[in-house]
Write a protein that holds these residues in place. Sequence first.
Motif, PDB file in Angstrom:
ATOM      1  N   ASP A   9     -20.038   3.268 -93.314  1.00 32.18           N
ATOM      2  CA  ASP A   9     -20.174   2.103 -92.439  1.00 32.18           C
ATOM      3  C   ASP A   9     -21.628   1.655 -92.378  1.00 32.18           C
ATOM      4  O   ASP A   9     -22.324   1.836 -91.362  1.00 32.18           O
ATOM      5  CB  ASP A   9     -19.636   2.440 -91.033  1.00 32.18           C
ATOM      6  CG  ASP A   9     -18.115   2.585 -91.030  1.00 32.18           C
ATOM      7  OD1 ASP A   9     -17.456   1.936 -91.869  1.00 32.18           O
ATOM      8  OD2 ASP A   9     -17.587   3.349 -90.213  1.00 32.18           O
ATOM      9  N   LYS A  31     -15.055   6.391 -97.518  1.00 33.50           N
ATOM     10  CA  LYS A  31     -14.265   5.296 -96.968  1.00 33.50           C
ATOM     11  C   LYS A  31     -15.100   4.022 -96.949  1.00 33.50           C
ATOM     12  O   LYS A  31     -16.216   4.006 -96.432  1.00 33.50           O
ATOM     13  CB  LYS A  31     -13.812   5.637 -95.550  1.00 33.50           C
ATOM     14  CG  LYS A  31     -12.879   4.592 -94.959  1.00 33.50           C
ATOM     15  CD  LYS A  31     -12.359   5.031 -93.613  1.00 33.50           C
ATOM     16  CE  LYS A  31     -13.320   4.725 -92.497  1.00 33.50           C
ATOM     17  NZ  LYS A  31     -13.535   3.280 -92.243  1.00 33.50           N
ATOM     18  N   THR A 122      -8.230   4.516 -82.743  1.00 36.51           N
ATOM     19  CA  THR A 122      -8.748   5.626 -81.936  1.00 36.51           C
ATOM     20  C   THR A 122      -9.750   5.147 -80.873  1.00 36.51           C
ATOM     21  O   THR A 122     -10.180   5.920 -80.037  1.00 36.51           O
ATOM     22  CB  THR A 122      -9.404   6.685 -82.835  1.00 36.51           C
ATOM     23  OG1 THR A 122     -10.207   6.017 -83.811  1.00 36.51           O
ATOM     24  CG2 THR A 122      -8.384   7.512 -83.547  1.00 36.51           C
ATOM     25  N   ARG A 183     -15.440  14.088 -83.141  1.00 38.50           N
ATOM     26  CA  ARG A 183     -16.673  14.158 -82.353  1.00 38.50           C
ATOM     27  C   ARG A 183     -16.867  15.573 -81.839  1.00 38.50           C
ATOM     28  O   ARG A 183     -15.912  16.340 -81.725  1.00 38.50           O
ATOM     29  CB  ARG A 183     -16.598  13.214 -81.134  1.00 38.50           C
ATOM     30  CG  ARG A 183     -16.716  11.754 -81.483  1.00 38.50           C
ATOM     31  CD  ARG A 183     -18.078  11.422 -82.085  1.00 38.50           C
ATOM     32  NE  ARG A 183     -18.233  10.020 -82.354  1.00 38.50           N
ATOM     33  CZ  ARG A 183     -17.833   9.393 -83.467  1.00 38.50           C
ATOM     34  NH1 ARG A 183     -17.216  10.079 -84.423  1.00 38.50           N
ATOM     35  NH2 ARG A 183     -18.040   8.104 -83.640  1.00 38.50           N
ATOM     36  N   GLY A 225     -17.680   9.192 -89.662  1.00 35.91           N
ATOM     37  CA  GLY A 225     -18.728   8.217 -89.945  1.00 35.91           C
ATOM     38  C   GLY A 225     -20.033   8.617 -89.305  1.00 35.91           C
ATOM     39  O   GLY A 225     -20.776   9.463 -89.803  1.00 35.91           O
ATOM     40  N   ARG A 226     -20.303   8.039 -88.125  1.00 30.57           N
ATOM     41  CA  ARG A 226     -21.609   8.174 -87.482  1.00 30.57           C
ATOM     42  C   ARG A 226     -22.098   9.599 -87.283  1.00 30.57           C
ATOM     43  O   ARG A 226     -23.305   9.832 -87.450  1.00 30.57           O
ATOM     44  CB  ARG A 226     -21.595   7.379 -86.157  1.00 30.57           C
ATOM     45  CG  ARG A 226     -21.575   5.888 -86.403  1.00 30.57           C
ATOM     46  CD  ARG A 226     -21.124   5.095 -85.205  1.00 30.57           C
ATOM     47  NE  ARG A 226     -19.693   5.270 -84.969  1.00 30.57           N
ATOM     48  CZ  ARG A 226     -19.005   4.613 -84.044  1.00 30.57           C
ATOM     49  NH1 ARG A 226     -19.628   3.758 -83.251  1.00 30.57           N
ATOM     50  NH2 ARG A 226     -17.713   4.819 -83.898  1.00 30.57           N
TER      51      ARG A 226
HETATM   52  O1  C5P Z   1     -18.389   6.590 -86.940  1.00 36.06           O
HETATM   53  P1  C5P Z   1     -16.993   7.117 -86.731  1.00 36.06           P
HETATM   54  O2  C5P Z   1     -16.855   8.580 -87.073  1.00 36.06           O
HETATM   55  O3  C5P Z   1     -16.441   6.753 -85.378  1.00 36.06           O
HETATM   56  O4  C5P Z   1     -16.151   6.324 -87.825  1.00 36.06           O
HETATM   57  C1  C5P Z   1     -14.751   6.326 -87.835  1.00 36.06           C
HETATM   58  C2  C5P Z   1     -14.285   5.407 -88.929  1.00 36.06           C
HETATM   59  O5  C5P Z   1     -12.877   5.412 -88.971  1.00 36.06           O
HETATM   60  C3  C5P Z   1     -14.714   3.954 -88.764  1.00 36.06           C
HETATM   61  O6  C5P Z   1     -15.023   3.470 -90.070  1.00 36.06           O
HETATM   62  C4  C5P Z   1     -13.494   3.252 -88.228  1.00 36.06           C
HETATM   63  O7  C5P Z   1     -13.386   1.932 -88.695  1.00 36.06           O
HETATM   64  C5  C5P Z   1     -12.368   4.088 -88.825  1.00 36.06           C
HETATM   65  N1  C5P Z   1     -11.118   4.094 -88.081  1.00 36.06           N
HETATM   66  C6  C5P Z   1     -11.034   4.481 -86.748  1.00 36.06           C
HETATM   67  N2  C5P Z   1      -9.833   4.465 -86.098  1.00 36.06           N
HETATM   68  C7  C5P Z   1      -8.722   4.097 -86.740  1.00 36.06           C
HETATM   69  C8  C5P Z   1      -8.797   3.715 -88.092  1.00 36.06           C
HETATM   70  C9  C5P Z   1     -10.014   3.741 -88.735  1.00 36.06           C
HETATM   71  O8  C5P Z   1     -12.052   4.855 -86.165  1.00 36.06           O
HETATM   72  N3  C5P Z   1      -7.561   4.143 -86.125  1.00 36.06           N
END
Ligand code: C5P
Length: 251
Positions: A9, A31, A122, A183, A225-226
Amino acid sequence: MDQLVVALDVDSVTEAHALTETLRGLAGGFKIGSRLFTSHGPSIVEALAGRGDRVFLDLKFHDIPNTVAGAVAAATRLGAWMLNVHASGGLAMMRAARDAASEEAARMSRPVPIVVAVTMLTSLNQQMLAEIGLHEAMASQVERLAALAQAAGLDGVVASPQETALIRMRCGREFKIVTPGIRGGGAIGAERVQRAGVRAGSDDQQRTMTAPEALAAGASYLVVGRPIIAAPDPRAAAERLVAECRASQMP
Ligand code: C5P
């Protein structure tokens, strides 16, 4: 770790490539979501897939069946390893997605991409569901959409780790469950920094679990992601997450 999919991202191709170089061998896939795709288009997907990386194209298609089928066929041509649609698009739309993926893959003599459906984002909680007029409990909403995705012949769903055990029970061992919302845990979180465009702190995720907890609940893939890409040292953060998962899986 095969099950770890890192969300790229970021806004620039340079950053995306730097992350893949840093994390190659540690992550089981990368992703590409609407942020990077809208900035740079299909070429980043083709570039990573061409290098042999597994690419989850997370564009969450949600449209009429014919349009979704066309988009899924295009994603298949790009070499996506996994792609997704919204389960709330309905049974016919999900069937159209599944058929388009298999027909296009057969036409191009390449593997059929894994097609999964997003149940409930989520980032949503029960109160937010009520705001959009959905008064059913989150867990039963997710379970119903997962069963619908399975009835449509999809390979699995994207869901929060909090609903993973329920889906695993309802949809069986073969059904793929992809869980964002990872997390906490000792491995990630403590050293998060705020980078441009990356919101630090608790972020926008509402229904979360640690990586080992999500795996224990039955997740097939973890999307992170983060906690990795915004860490001062993304490779070290990914290594800690992988080590934490492996330690928890030891007998
Ligand atoms: O940064 P983080 O770990 O929150 O990233 C989660 C990733 O998963 C993001 O790219 C978000 O768009 C994706 N995602 C999500 N929830 C979903 C589907 C996809 O957080 N239900």
